[in-house]
Enzyme design. Structure first.
Site, short mmCIF file in Angstrom:
data_model
loop_
_atom_site.label_atom_id
_atom_site.label_comp_id
_atom_site.label_asym_id
_atom_site.label_seq_id
_atom_site.Cartn_x
_atom_site.Cartn_y
_atom_site.Cartn_z
N TYR A 142 6.30 -9.70 7.54
CA TYR A 142 6.06 -8.06 7.92
C TYR A 142 6.50 -7.91 9.30
O TYR A 142 6.32 -8.57 10.28
CB TYR A 142 4.63 -7.79 7.67
CG TYR A 142 4.04 -7.79 6.34
CD1 TYR A 142 4.33 -6.61 5.65
CD2 TYR A 142 3.33 -8.97 5.64
CE1 TYR A 142 3.62 -6.65 4.42
CE2 TYR A 142 3.00 -8.80 4.30
CZ TYR A 142 3.03 -7.87 3.64
OH TYR A 142 2.51 -7.66 2.40
N ASP A 144 0.89 -1.20 -0.18
CA ASP A 144 0.06 0.06 -0.02
C ASP A 144 0.84 1.22 0.00
O ASP A 144 2.05 1.33 0.21
CB ASP A 144 -0.86 0.08 1.34
CG ASP A 144 -2.09 -0.56 1.02
OD1 ASP A 144 -2.51 -1.01 0.02
OD2 ASP A 144 -2.79 -0.50 1.92
#
Lengths: 259, 259
Positions: free
Chosen positions: A117, A59
């Site tokens: 992540y 994103d």
């Protein structure tokens, strides 16, 4: 007879500071994406319009240490020379860290992966300006043990509909998280590390926001089970943590044949 | 009878990402300095033109976790409220971290201090884009033991003329370094931490550049003695390491009376 050079598919490992970019995926009429910058650098280097295919379409504002992208080329540039050659053409906040040749049918999104992540929290009452770009500031006290307890209910295969954006277009919302670890790295820094086989839209950021609420005492760790069972984003009081705290650390491709 | 509020002198602890600023000290017709931003925030908060006096006039691009500045005010705002009140008016890359009242004759540059600086090295062949703003990239292998050995000759009181900019205007180039420590923080990160009673112009950056050359094997640790003895910047083959790797971590004021 050997005048047409063989076509090679090359896999790049890519790191970037996402602050200045509108995400990874190329957008029509918006040059400020990671993909568009990689395309432009490759096209300038190779002298022929070249486009990459990315592994993870992070994103807007999300960072990466180890995203990946492939491209095809008939050039004779040795594979190992691509990182330095591309880095001279890329802006300083995008770096190609490695390159290797892969088989011509390898697609970085159509293969099983384990992605790691990290979500970084600046856990102090006044934000640290040197970590403003890379961490979410949370002034409240966070109970790391509670956060790990809450996280434990998310590990494994579940329907994560309560942990993804209502705008998801995924066919199925079942995913497998192999590991979540919450650690207080320094007195002021908390890392949430999440590993899994693919993630839904905003899933890691919603997990981070939900674990922060658990750490503040506003969600009981056991409530996570009910939230999962609801299969409904609106049943989850956890917020979507801001993009800037998220970094894609690594992608492991399970079926990557070296060529 | 008590209509004129008492004047107070308030000491602020200030952190900033120096990337976007032309140093700490205010410049004529250049609003992009840390001091000008602090002045503007105080003036907006107090409704009367207010100027700070800084402890350390860090260079363009240098960062701080604990620089300090004082200002005088007759306002009735409680001292402890200044950080939050000023932070709402400051850009996100400057934060006031603490405030305390000091005696009216305290001057942050006319008092003995111990300053701690950190120089950060990104020690990998391809720069990490997430540390680009805060570290100098050095692709060569660095021998930390050699760097510490070289540093040991700098500790103590010396004439540091060989370790300061030729543009220095200091009356004396004698200074005392109380400690230098070089550590490999992670596989890719080396920290040089320097503590001392005041520093000459560019001194910490020249120390960092000289220790990097020692770590690469281009200066022998014992050569530092001769370089010091030369009292001449041009006799020092060490370069001035780039500003962005330097962070002023802390200033201790030896004679700070709390009021």
């Amino acid at each position: 007879m050997n005048r047409i050079p063989a076509k090679r598919r090359i896999l790049l490992s890519v790191a970037y500071d996402g602050t200045a970019y509108h995400g990874f995926a190329r957008l029509k009429e918006d040059p400020k994406t990671i993909e568009a910058e990689l395309d432009a650098a490759l096209t300038a280097l190779l002298g022929v319009r070249t486009e990459v295919t990315g592994a993870s379409r992070t994103d807007s504002g999300v960072h990466a240490m180890g995203n990946a992208a492939v491209f095809d080329t008939v050039s004779t540039i040795p594979t190992g020379n691509f990182p330095d050659a591309l880095n001279t053409k890329l802006p300083y906040d995008i770096r190609v860290r490695a390159a290797r040749e892969v088989s011509g049918d390898f697609h970085p999104r159509h293969t099983d992966t384990i992605k790691t992540y990290r979500y970084e929290i600046d856990n102090e009452s006044i934000a640290d300006p040197l970590r403003y770009r890379y961490a979410m500031q949370v002034g409240h006290e966070l109970d790391i043990e509670r956060m790990n307890k809450a996280a434990s209910f998310l590990i494994g295969e579940h329907d994560f509909k309560s942990f993804c954006s209502v705008h998801t277009q995924a066919k199925t919302t079942r995913r497998e998280i192999t590991d979540i670890e919450v650690v207080r790295k320094t007195e002021q820094t908390v890392y949430i590390t999440v590993r899994g086989h693919g993630f839904l839209y905003n899933m890691v950021r919603i997990i981070a926001g939900t674990l922060i609420e658990a750490g503040r005492g506003r969600i009981e760790p056991q409530e996570i089970m009910e939230i999962l069972k609801a299969e409904d984003r609106t049943a989850n009081p956890g917020f979507t943590a801001v993009a800037k705290g998220l970094t894609l650390l690594d992608i492991e491709f399970s079926e990557l044949e070296e060529k």
